[in-house]
Design a protein around this motif. Sequence first.
Motif, PDB file in Angstrom:
ATOM      1  N   SER A  66       0.831  -1.205   0.000  1.00  0.00           N
ATOM      2  CA  SER A  66       0.000   0.000   0.000  1.00  0.00           C
ATOM      3  C   SER A  66       0.867   1.257   0.000  1.00  0.00           C
ATOM      4  O   SER A  66       0.558   2.233  -0.687  1.00  0.00           O
ATOM      5  CB  SER A  66      -0.929   0.000   1.225  1.00  0.00           C
ATOM      6  N   LEU A  67       1.949   1.217   0.770  1.00  0.00           N
ATOM      7  CA  LEU A  67       2.884   2.346   0.781  1.00  0.00           C
ATOM      8  C   LEU A  67       3.472   2.570  -0.603  1.00  0.00           C
ATOM      9  O   LEU A  67       3.569   3.718  -1.084  1.00  0.00           O
ATOM     10  CB  LEU A  67       3.995   2.078   1.801  1.00  0.00           C
TER      11      LEU A  67
ATOM     12  N   GLY B 276       0.978   4.318  -2.919  1.00  0.00           N
ATOM     13  CA  GLY B 276       0.892   5.755  -2.675  1.00  0.00           C
ATOM     14  C   GLY B 276       2.079   6.527  -3.208  1.00  0.00           C
ATOM     15  O   GLY B 276       1.955   7.699  -3.579  1.00  0.00           O
ATOM     16  N   LEU B 277       3.247   5.887  -3.260  1.00  0.00           N
ATOM     17  CA  LEU B 277       4.468   6.557  -3.723  1.00  0.00           C
ATOM     18  C   LEU B 277       4.635   6.501  -5.239  1.00  0.00           C
ATOM     19  O   LEU B 277       5.552   7.135  -5.777  1.00  0.00           O
ATOM     20  CB  LEU B 277       5.699   5.914  -3.055  1.00  0.00           C
TER      21      LEU B 277
ATOM     22  N   PRO C 252      -2.993   9.493  -3.387  1.00  0.00           N
ATOM     23  CA  PRO C 252      -2.159   8.509  -2.668  1.00  0.00           C
ATOM     24  C   PRO C 252      -2.676   8.150  -1.279  1.00  0.00           C
ATOM     25  O   PRO C 252      -2.393   7.062  -0.761  1.00  0.00           O
ATOM     26  CB  PRO C 252      -0.788   9.196  -2.593  1.00  0.00           C
ATOM     27  N   TRP C 253      -3.453   9.063  -0.681  1.00  0.00           N
ATOM     28  CA  TRP C 253      -3.945   8.795   0.668  1.00  0.00           C
ATOM     29  C   TRP C 253      -4.969   7.662   0.712  1.00  0.00           C
ATOM     30  O   TRP C 253      -5.226   7.103   1.786  1.00  0.00           O
ATOM     31  CB  TRP C 253      -4.532  10.073   1.279  1.00  0.00           C
TER      32      TRP C 253
ATOM     33  N   TYR D  77      -2.470   5.137   1.678  1.00  0.00           N
ATOM     34  CA  TYR D  77      -1.758   5.365   2.940  1.00  0.00           C
ATOM     35  C   TYR D  77      -2.617   5.008   4.154  1.00  0.00           C
ATOM     36  O   TYR D  77      -2.076   4.620   5.199  1.00  0.00           O
ATOM     37  CB  TYR D  77      -1.319   6.825   3.052  1.00  0.00           C
TER      38      TYR D  77
ATOM     39  N   ASN E 183      -4.252   2.511   4.694  1.00  0.00           N
ATOM     40  CA  ASN E 183      -4.116   1.089   5.039  1.00  0.00           C
ATOM     41  C   ASN E 183      -3.026   0.851   6.084  1.00  0.00           C
ATOM     42  O   ASN E 183      -3.055  -0.175   6.780  1.00  0.00           O
ATOM     43  CB  ASN E 183      -3.761   0.270   3.797  1.00  0.00           C
ATOM     44  N   ILE E 184      -2.082   1.761   6.176  1.00  0.00           N
ATOM     45  CA  ILE E 184      -0.901   1.513   7.009  1.00  0.00           C
ATOM     46  C   ILE E 184      -1.259   1.358   8.491  1.00  0.00           C
ATOM     47  O   ILE E 184      -0.944   0.324   9.111  1.00  0.00           O
ATOM     48  CB  ILE E 184       0.165   2.599   6.778  1.00  0.00           C
TER      49      ILE E 184
END
Length: 517
Positions: A97-98, A101-102, A172-173, A176, A178-179
């Motif tokens: 997931s990260l 977003g990147l 992207p959020w 994010y 999910n983190i």
Amino acid sequence: MSAAPAPLPPLEPGARRLATVALSLATFMNVLDTTIANVSIPNIAGDLGVSPGQGTWVITSFGVANAIAVPLTGWLSQRFGQVRLFVTSVVLFVIASLLCGLASSLEMLIAARVLQGLVAGPMIPLSQSLLLQAYPREKAGMALAMWSMTTLVAPVMGPILGGWLSDNLSWPWIFYINIPVGLGAAWMSWQLLKERESATRKLPIDKIGLLLLVVWVGALQIMLDKGKELDWFQSGEIIALAVVAFVGFALFVVWELTDAHPVVDLTLFARPNFLFGVIALAAGYGVFFGNVVVMPLWLQQYMGYTATWAGLVTAPIGFLALLLSPVIGKILPRTDPRRIATVAFMVFALVSFMRAGYSTDITPANIIIPQIIQGIAMACFFIPLVSITLSGLPMERIPSASGVSNFVRITFGAFGASLMTTLWERRAALHHEHLAAQVSVYNPIAGDALNGLQSQGFDLARSLGVLERQVTVQAFSLAANDVFWLSGCLFLALLATIWMTRPTHGRPAAASGDAAH
């Protein structure tokens, strides 16, 4: 043949509630990611410089990768243990997931979504299996109700969260978030379930079966996604993909039925309840998910809704679903699940036919009412069909059976999204052609519209441009009606599959000695 391992005792009520929360959070996060990107596709496509059509790969790439990974659940859980595999999958999902977003290009995002789908594969089947093991057998219906509530809430929250985050922060959020959820779910699950690890044994991996699975699922999905761009079977590339998918599937079935350690246990389909239960569950979900994808695209691209508003007007599907799911869980042991599932498909059909009457002047209230009614269908859909599908199976076969059924369901969801968007666009092109043919100075209505625009200071070219936009909006709205009408007919047709199963008396899973209903 070795004896089956003794079943684990149920968890104490307090620990059971916490385990339900932990497992549900992970399921919520996983299912959320199948819909959270739906309303964000225009934002993602615009930011990455691609068309909305190309942007739908963000949805389908996750679905296909997930579909390929899910049937590996049975083999992986025997090799590494159910609890260890589940927690590892959740942690890897957070990392993927990260990376989503990147991502700075569509190619990077799709690659990250493929990774996310792959590592997510075991999460839903194992959450189902671990939850059933945590509850006493007489409360298995309630366990399925608790599990299904997360699968109902997540698709509803997905468009709302996706729309709000895209409009107020940035796309992207949607990944994010999910983190923190994933890390919390992984930690809680490990603390509560690490002492309940399943027995492990080394099994050879069915490399040929896995390769064939990747080939035919991948070829079929690429064919479905590229078909509308390449004019389907007018393209040599599409024909080649169709041949690869068909031959790959045929070889896959033959190989899996003859291999000593198949990657997918196709013998499950010899059970009538599993076969017809999976068909009803997967095909119904495919039609439902296709509508879930088309609706926000229509609202945003042609009805002037923002991503947030598109999410809000589709959100009320969750109200009745949440209220009714615990009720369904309680009455399931005393009711024929086929009757409850029949209600689901009839309400799905009713809602589809209601939507088939939408017009370009539809109000938000008229969109919300069918969404609320559809909550009844959602509550009556997952719980009884999962109960029918898993009925009569020993507990040690539940991870494999759940993996296979979820594999088919997720695959049909991805296919449903591709087929419904393709149908929508093709029908829109046909309607546009018919409507545009009527726009001329010789048509009194068109002539009056042109005169009215020119009286407001528009020149002829701009006036025609305004009419062209109105024709396009009308064409896509009529095409959406066609999609909804077809969906209603399909839901009614699927009623037959429910009644091809045998009565289960509401039992989601049976002990090893039970009759295979």
